[in-house]
Design a protein around this motif. Structure first.
Motif, PDB file in Angstrom:
ATOM      1  N   ALA A  66      -8.582   8.483  20.082  1.00  0.00           N
ATOM      2  CA  ALA A  66      -9.940   9.009  20.301  1.00  0.00           C
ATOM      3  C   ALA A  66      -9.916  10.182  21.277  1.00  0.00           C
ATOM      4  CB  ALA A  66     -10.848   7.899  20.810  1.00  0.00           C
ATOM      5  N   GLU A  67      -9.105  10.089  22.327  1.00  0.00           N
ATOM      6  CA  GLU A  67      -8.992  11.193  23.276  1.00  0.00           C
ATOM      7  C   GLU A  67      -8.495  12.458  22.593  1.00  0.00           C
ATOM      8  OE1 GLU A  67      -6.054  12.405  26.953  1.00  0.00           O
ATOM      9  OE2 GLU A  67      -6.827  10.340  26.923  1.00  0.00           O
ATOM     10  N   LEU A  68      -7.476  12.319  21.766  1.00  0.00           N
ATOM     11  CA  LEU A  68      -6.915  13.477  21.073  1.00  0.00           C
ATOM     12  C   LEU A  68      -7.928  14.084  20.101  1.00  0.00           C
ATOM     13  CD1 LEU A  68      -3.337  12.072  20.351  1.00  0.00           C
ATOM     14  CD2 LEU A  68      -3.880  13.963  21.886  1.00  0.00           C
ATOM     15  N   VAL A  69      -8.573  13.237  19.324  1.00  0.00           N
ATOM     16  CA  VAL A  69      -9.536  13.728  18.331  1.00  0.00           C
ATOM     17  C   VAL A  69     -10.700  14.438  19.012  1.00  0.00           C
ATOM     18  CG1 VAL A  69     -11.193  12.991  16.559  1.00  0.00           C
ATOM     19  CG2 VAL A  69      -8.861  12.048  16.575  1.00  0.00           C
ATOM     20  N   SER A  70     -11.161  13.898  20.139  1.00  0.00           N
ATOM     21  CA  SER A  70     -12.281  14.516  20.854  1.00  0.00           C
ATOM     22  C   SER A  70     -11.935  15.902  21.370  1.00  0.00           C
ATOM     23  CB  SER A  70     -12.725  13.624  22.017  1.00  0.00           C
ATOM     24  OG  SER A  70     -11.751  13.631  23.056  1.00  0.00           O
ATOM     25  N   GLN A  71     -10.642  16.173  21.523  1.00  0.00           N
ATOM     26  CA  GLN A  71     -10.181  17.473  22.001  1.00  0.00           C
ATOM     27  C   GLN A  71      -9.776  18.401  20.863  1.00  0.00           C
ATOM     28  OE1 GLN A  71      -7.030  16.183  24.603  1.00  0.00           O
ATOM     29  NE2 GLN A  71      -8.420  15.514  26.232  1.00  0.00           N
ATOM     30  N   GLY A  72     -10.066  17.965  19.622  1.00  0.00           N
ATOM     31  CA  GLY A  72      -9.769  18.800  18.467  1.00  0.00           C
ATOM     32  C   GLY A  72      -8.342  18.718  17.969  1.00  0.00           C
ATOM     33  N   PHE A  73      -7.594  17.732  18.437  1.00  0.00           N
ATOM     34  CA  PHE A  73      -6.204  17.576  18.004  1.00  0.00           C
ATOM     35  C   PHE A  73      -6.185  17.043  16.568  1.00  0.00           C
ATOM     36  CE2 PHE A  73      -2.148  15.329  17.668  1.00  0.00           C
ATOM     37  CZ  PHE A  73      -1.269  16.222  18.253  1.00  0.00           C
ATOM     38  N   LEU A 127     -15.244   4.112  17.665  1.00  0.00           N
ATOM     39  CA  LEU A 127     -14.752   5.351  18.260  1.00  0.00           C
ATOM     40  C   LEU A 127     -14.866   6.540  17.309  1.00  0.00           C
ATOM     41  CD1 LEU A 127     -11.542   4.024  20.087  1.00  0.00           C
ATOM     42  CD2 LEU A 127     -13.753   4.590  21.104  1.00  0.00           C
ATOM     43  N   GLY A 128     -15.391   6.300  16.115  1.00  0.00           N
ATOM     44  CA  GLY A 128     -15.557   7.384  15.150  1.00  0.00           C
ATOM     45  C   GLY A 128     -14.237   7.934  14.628  1.00  0.00           C
ATOM     46  N   LEU A 129     -13.274   7.045  14.425  1.00  0.00           N
ATOM     47  CA  LEU A 129     -11.926   7.468  14.018  1.00  0.00           C
ATOM     48  C   LEU A 129     -11.644   7.251  12.538  1.00  0.00           C
ATOM     49  CD1 LEU A 129      -9.888   6.051  17.059  1.00  0.00           C
ATOM     50  CD2 LEU A 129     -10.466   8.456  16.617  1.00  0.00           C
ATOM     51  N   ASP A 130     -12.674   6.975  11.757  1.00  0.00           N
ATOM     52  CA  ASP A 130     -12.470   6.622  10.352  1.00  0.00           C
ATOM     53  C   ASP A 130     -11.649   7.651   9.583  1.00  0.00           C
ATOM     54  OD1 ASP A 130     -15.169   5.792  11.477  1.00  0.00           O
ATOM     55  OD2 ASP A 130     -14.933   4.331   9.851  1.00  0.00           O
ATOM     56  N   ARG A 131     -11.812   8.934   9.918  1.00  0.00           N
ATOM     57  CA  ARG A 131     -11.102   9.990   9.195  1.00  0.00           C
ATOM     58  C   ARG A 131      -9.716  10.249   9.747  1.00  0.00           C
ATOM     59  NH1 ARG A 131     -15.649  14.773   8.239  1.00  0.00           N
ATOM     60  NH2 ARG A 131     -17.137  13.503   7.040  1.00  0.00           N
ATOM     61  N   ASN A 132      -9.406   9.688  10.892  1.00  0.00           N
ATOM     62  CA  ASN A 132      -8.137   9.998  11.554  1.00  0.00           C
ATOM     63  C   ASN A 132      -7.176   8.832  11.654  1.00  0.00           C
ATOM     64  OD1 ASN A 132     -10.513  11.612  13.096  1.00  0.00           O
ATOM     65  ND2 ASN A 132      -8.697  12.913  12.861  1.00  0.00           N
ATOM     66  N   VAL A 133      -7.681   7.602  11.536  1.00  0.00           N
ATOM     67  CA  VAL A 133      -6.843   6.413  11.716  1.00  0.00           C
ATOM     68  C   VAL A 133      -7.048   5.466  10.543  1.00  0.00           C
ATOM     69  CG1 VAL A 133      -6.278   4.457  13.199  1.00  0.00           C
ATOM     70  CG2 VAL A 133      -7.018   6.619  14.232  1.00  0.00           C
ATOM     71  N   GLN A 134      -5.951   4.984   9.986  1.00  0.00           N
ATOM     72  CA  GLN A 134      -5.997   3.999   8.896  1.00  0.00           C
ATOM     73  C   GLN A 134      -5.175   2.770   9.276  1.00  0.00           C
ATOM     74  OE1 GLN A 134      -5.373   5.343   4.756  1.00  0.00           O
ATOM     75  NE2 GLN A 134      -5.145   7.405   5.615  1.00  0.00           N
ATOM     76  N   GLY A 149       0.327   0.372  28.321  1.00  0.00           N
ATOM     77  CA  GLY A 149      -1.086   0.090  28.564  1.00  0.00           C
ATOM     78  C   GLY A 149      -1.872   1.257  29.088  1.00  0.00           C
ATOM     79  N   GLN A 150      -1.413   2.494  28.882  1.00  0.00           N
ATOM     80  CA  GLN A 150      -2.067   3.687  29.418  1.00  0.00           C
ATOM     81  C   GLN A 150      -2.427   4.627  28.265  1.00  0.00           C
ATOM     82  OE1 GLN A 150      -2.674   4.083  32.797  1.00  0.00           O
ATOM     83  NE2 GLN A 150      -1.876   1.999  33.005  1.00  0.00           N
ATOM     84  N   PRO A 151      -3.642   4.528  27.705  1.00  0.00           N
ATOM     85  CA  PRO A 151      -4.013   5.374  26.561  1.00  0.00           C
ATOM     86  C   PRO A 151      -3.833   6.866  26.826  1.00  0.00           C
ATOM     87  CG  PRO A 151      -5.608   3.611  26.826  1.00  0.00           C
ATOM     88  CD  PRO A 151      -4.706   3.541  28.012  1.00  0.00           C
ATOM     89  N   HIS A 152      -4.191   7.324  28.020  1.00  0.00           N
ATOM     90  CA  HIS A 152      -4.074   8.755  28.307  1.00  0.00           C
ATOM     91  C   HIS A 152      -2.618   9.202  28.230  1.00  0.00           C
ATOM     92  CE1 HIS A 152      -4.806  12.689  29.967  1.00  0.00           C
ATOM     93  NE2 HIS A 152      -4.005  12.449  30.999  1.00  0.00           N
ATOM     94  N   LEU A 153      -1.700   8.375  28.717  1.00  0.00           N
ATOM     95  CA  LEU A 153      -0.286   8.729  28.667  1.00  0.00           C
ATOM     96  C   LEU A 153       0.238   8.711  27.236  1.00  0.00           C
ATOM     97  CD1 LEU A 153       1.135   6.862  31.803  1.00  0.00           C
ATOM     98  CD2 LEU A 153       0.316   9.232  31.598  1.00  0.00           C
ATOM     99  N   LEU A 154      -0.271   7.800  26.410  1.00  0.00           N
ATOM    100  CA  LEU A 154       0.100   7.802  24.994  1.00  0.00           C
ATOM    101  C   LEU A 154      -0.373   9.088  24.319  1.00  0.00           C
ATOM    102  CD1 LEU A 154      -0.739   4.100  23.995  1.00  0.00           C
ATOM    103  CD2 LEU A 154       1.538   5.077  24.342  1.00  0.00           C
ATOM    104  N   ALA A 155      -1.596   9.501  24.639  1.00  0.00           N
ATOM    105  CA  ALA A 155      -2.114  10.747  24.082  1.00  0.00           C
ATOM    106  C   ALA A 155      -1.243  11.932  24.508  1.00  0.00           C
ATOM    107  CB  ALA A 155      -3.562  10.955  24.524  1.00  0.00           C
TER     108      ALA A 155
END
Length: 405
Positions: free
Chosen positions: A241-248, A271-278, A351-357
């Protein structure tokens, strides 16, 4: 009928099991090395999916009965009497009486099944129920046993006293990572002198290497694993979600099934990720290979669960590294032994979403030498995770056990 060639019996909780490809690879490698193997399963198979490699296994499979009635219980004791094992059962009866009923009865039935099979050694995967049953069967028959300790069986399920007894009575034991080796030696310093490191291995011919392709306009990231807490997918979705929100331009595909499937799907929608995550659901081995082949990166966002459960070493992570897919994972148990940050992959804190992004951005960046990462990863897999080498190590330990019997 007595078999002419001495054999090693593999005692498994369930065989075959879709998620335990490493056991099948190990058995195939040991057979290729000249070992005669027999498989004894404590549970009937309930998987609906099977890997094609199973057809290559020569070992016969025997399913050990769990008596469900008083009459069947007495049949167990009659069978032990007929096999000449009554004195041995009597000798260990006080211990059998303290065990779970199913484990005790299956130990007797396993001991009966091993008679006249020229079995000289028992090897078990997981230090939980299968090793409990094998240890008791070993006490009845005198056949030495060993076991491989993985993760859930040493971090969560097994009581200290029980595991200490298993180490003490085993001819030898093995574990799959340096992390586990240090952990167990610290925890049981008095009974782990015969504990060895033998990593889970891959049949490398099944994972031909190719250099990673240049990243296209969409970054395709693959993840594979059971949808359970320790796999960490609940942290991967906020990262997405962080990446998608930044246009990644992210295309994340997660293969697997499990108790968190519905919750993860709800999170994707929230999170509105239907188009980006399956969520792809369960996949065959061939489908997993296709997923890896199409991916720009593979991610294993593992964590230590709230109950202490953790992954020992995800097999699919090793497979992705072998195939040349640049990998991201987290510093959990033995994973840093394979994913060495900046050398064989990208390693981050669990356990760190920002670091995964950040890791996904980094591994897909033109500034990252993805080919060097992939080639170093393949070299490490060839050095440390070739199942043929692991099979020879296990074979040598097993031969020592046979000579000691």
């Amino acid at each position: 009928m007595l078999q002419s060639e001495p054999a090693t019996a593999y005692i498994l909780k369930m065989y075959p099991r879709f998620s335990e490809t490493f056991i099948v690879s190990e058995i195939l490698a040991r057979e290729a090395a000249g070992d005669r193997i027999e498989i004894y399963s404590l549970r009937p198979c309930n998987d609906q999916r099977f890997h094609p490699e199973l057809a290559r296994v020569k070992a016969p499979v025997t399913y050990i009965v769990r008596p469900k009635s008083a009459e069947r219980v007495w049949e167990t004791f009659r069978a032990a009497e007929a096999a000449g094992l009554a004195p041995a059962v009597s000798r260990v009866f006080a211990e059998l009486a303290t065990m779970d009923t199913n484990d005790a009865l299956q130990a007797i039935n396993l001991a009966v099944a091993l008679q006249h099979r020229n079995i000289r050694h028992l090897h078990v995967h997981f230090a939980s129920i299968p090793t409990t049953v094998a240890r008791l069967a070993s006490a009845i028959t005198g056949i030495p046993y060993s076991f491989t300790a993985h993760a859930v069986d040493i971090f969560v399920e097994t009581l200290d006293d029980d595991l200490r007894t298993k180490f003490a009575q085993a001819h030898h034991s093995v574990t799959i990572s340096e992390y586990n080796l240090r952990f167990l030696r610290r925890r049981f310093p008095d009974v782990t002198s015969r504990l060895h490191l033998v990593r889970n291995g891959l049949e490398l011919d099944r994972f031909p290497y190719r250099d990673p392709r240049p990243v296209g306009p969409t970054v395709r990231v693959a993840a594979v694993g059971r949808l359970v807490e320790k796999k960490g997918f609940q942290h991967l979705l906020p990262a997405a979600a962080e990446l998608v929100s930044q246009g990644f331009p992210l295309d994340l595909r997660i293969a697997g099934t499990g108790v968190l499937a519905d919750r993860l799907q709800c999170t994707i929608e929230e999170l509105g990720l239907d188009r980006n995550v399956q969520l792809l659901g369960p996949q065959t081995q061939d489908q997993v290979h296709e997923l890896l082949d199409s991916a720009d990166a593979f991610i294993a966002p593992c964590v230590v669960g709230s109950d202490g459960n953790a992954d020992g070493m995800p097999t699919v992570l090793l497979e992705a590294m072998a195939a040349g897919v640049p990998c991201i994972s987290t510093a959990v148990t033995g994973i840093p032994e394979a994913v060495r940050n900046g050398h064989t992959g990208i390693l981050t804190r669990p356990g760190q979403p920002h670091l995964l992004a950040q890791a996904i951005r980094r591994i897909s960046s033109p500034a990252t030498d993805r080919v060097a990462l992939a080639r170093h990863a393949r070299a490490l897999i060839e050095k440390d995770y070739d199942v043929r080498r692991q099979a020879m190590a296990l074979r040598a330990l097993s031969l020592d056990a046979r000579r000691a019997a």
